[in-house]
Design an enzyme around this catalytic site. Structure first.
Site, PDB file in Angstrom:
ATOM      1  N   SER A 144       0.851  -1.184   0.000  1.00  0.00           N
ATOM      2  CA  SER A 144       0.000   0.000   0.000  1.00  0.00           C
ATOM      3  C   SER A 144       0.889   1.236   0.000  1.00  0.00           C
ATOM      4  O   SER A 144       2.061   1.176   0.410  1.00  0.00           O
ATOM      5  CB  SER A 144      -0.890   0.012   1.253  1.00  0.00           C
ATOM      6  OG  SER A 144      -1.502   1.276   1.454  1.00  0.00           O
ATOM      7  N   TYR A 157      -1.939  -0.987  10.397  1.00  0.00           N
ATOM      8  CA  TYR A 157      -2.025  -1.219   8.952  1.00  0.00           C
ATOM      9  C   TYR A 157      -0.788  -0.693   8.234  1.00  0.00           C
ATOM     10  O   TYR A 157      -0.174  -1.398   7.418  1.00  0.00           O
ATOM     11  CB  TYR A 157      -3.278  -0.559   8.386  1.00  0.00           C
ATOM     12  CG  TYR A 157      -3.428  -0.745   6.893  1.00  0.00           C
ATOM     13  CD1 TYR A 157      -3.820  -1.955   6.364  1.00  0.00           C
ATOM     14  CD2 TYR A 157      -3.162   0.315   6.017  1.00  0.00           C
ATOM     15  CE1 TYR A 157      -3.948  -2.132   4.994  1.00  0.00           C
ATOM     16  CE2 TYR A 157      -3.285   0.148   4.646  1.00  0.00           C
ATOM     17  CZ  TYR A 157      -3.684  -1.076   4.141  1.00  0.00           C
ATOM     18  OH  TYR A 157      -3.790  -1.240   2.788  1.00  0.00           O
TER      19      TYR A 157
END
Length: 262
Positions: A144, A157
């Site tokens: 990401s 995350y």
């Protein structure tokens, strides 16, 4: 050069929707047989039927909850029992939570680390010997743009995706010369169910891309003569990742916190 996946089998995690489903359609379109792995059986069955009709490839479906460590060996046992040699692995399964860690539910936090880091690592370790031996296939680990700087309100995350980026880049070096193409795919905000799971769009930074755009970025990287170990999808996201690499923490932390709505 367009990489052919004919006469090969690709395993895709998180394959019931979003990027996983798009990878399934694209790889099948290039001739790959598929193994779809996710929790939601009905969705995978529907996708498998559509892909079989569209491309005439073999598609197998295996239900697994990757937050459960016993499922990792279970995936490998399933493909072994089916007599399958996996030459392409797409580690796409993952999810995020939003908010300060002090308010987080312990189980949800633990599951996030299990799926995003531990399952991805275990499946890579289990299949890497086959991937290297076959050569000519691919290992794509979905990271990401959150991997390029700490992310307040999504601390776990961001850290898990930083791990995925670093882990994958190291594997790209370790497997150089084998014929295996290895990359960490780093999308930004993407029109999937990601933010439904997160529970808010406050975590969204920048404009949405579609799954088709993100997977096209990955395929261009795999098609290139030298597959980059890390690829960022979207021009604005590439700029943000570049700034994230260079900016000192005293600047990047407050800026990222502001962007995250905190």
């Amino acid at each position: 050069m367009t990489l052919s996946f004919s006469s090969s089998t690709a395993l895709i995690t998180g394959a019931s929707s979003g990027l996983g489903a798009e990878f399934a359609r694209v790889l099948a379109g290039r001739g790959a047989d598929l193994v779809l792995v996710a929790r939601r059986r009905e969705r995978m069955d529907a996708l498998a039927d559509a892909v079989r009709r569209a491309h005439g490839v073999h598609v197998r479906v295996h239900t697994a909850d990757l937050s459960d460590p016993s499922s990792w060996d279970g995936v490998k046992a399933y493909t072994d029992a089916e007599g399958l040699s996996i030459s392409t692995l797409i580690n796409n399964a993952g999810f995020a939570t939003y908010g300060p860690l002090v308010e987080a539910r312990a189980r949800r936090t633990d599951d996030q680390v299990q799926v995003n880091v531990a399952a991805l690592t275990a499946l890579t370790r289990l299949y890497l010997p086959d991937l290297v031996a076959r050569g000519g296939g691919a290992l794509v680990n979905v990271a990401s743009t959150a991997a390029f700087q700490p992310v307040p309100s999504m601390a776990v995350y961001g850290a898990t995706k930083a791990y995925v980026k670093s882990f994958t880049a190291a594997l790209a070096w370790e497997t150089r010369g084998s014929g295996l193409r290895v990359t960490a795919l780093c999308p930004g905000a993407t029109k999937t169910e990601f933010f439904d799971v997160v529970g808010t769009e406050d975590a969204k930074v920048g404009n949405y891309e579609t799954p088709e755009q993100v997977v096209a970025t990955a395929m261009r990287a795999l098609d290139s003569r030298r597959t980059p170990p890390v690829v960022v999808s979207g021009a604005n996201n590439r700029l943000g990742a570049f700034v994230g690499r260079l900016a000192p923490l005293r600047l990047s932390l407050p800026l990222t916190a502001s962007l995250m709505g905190r």
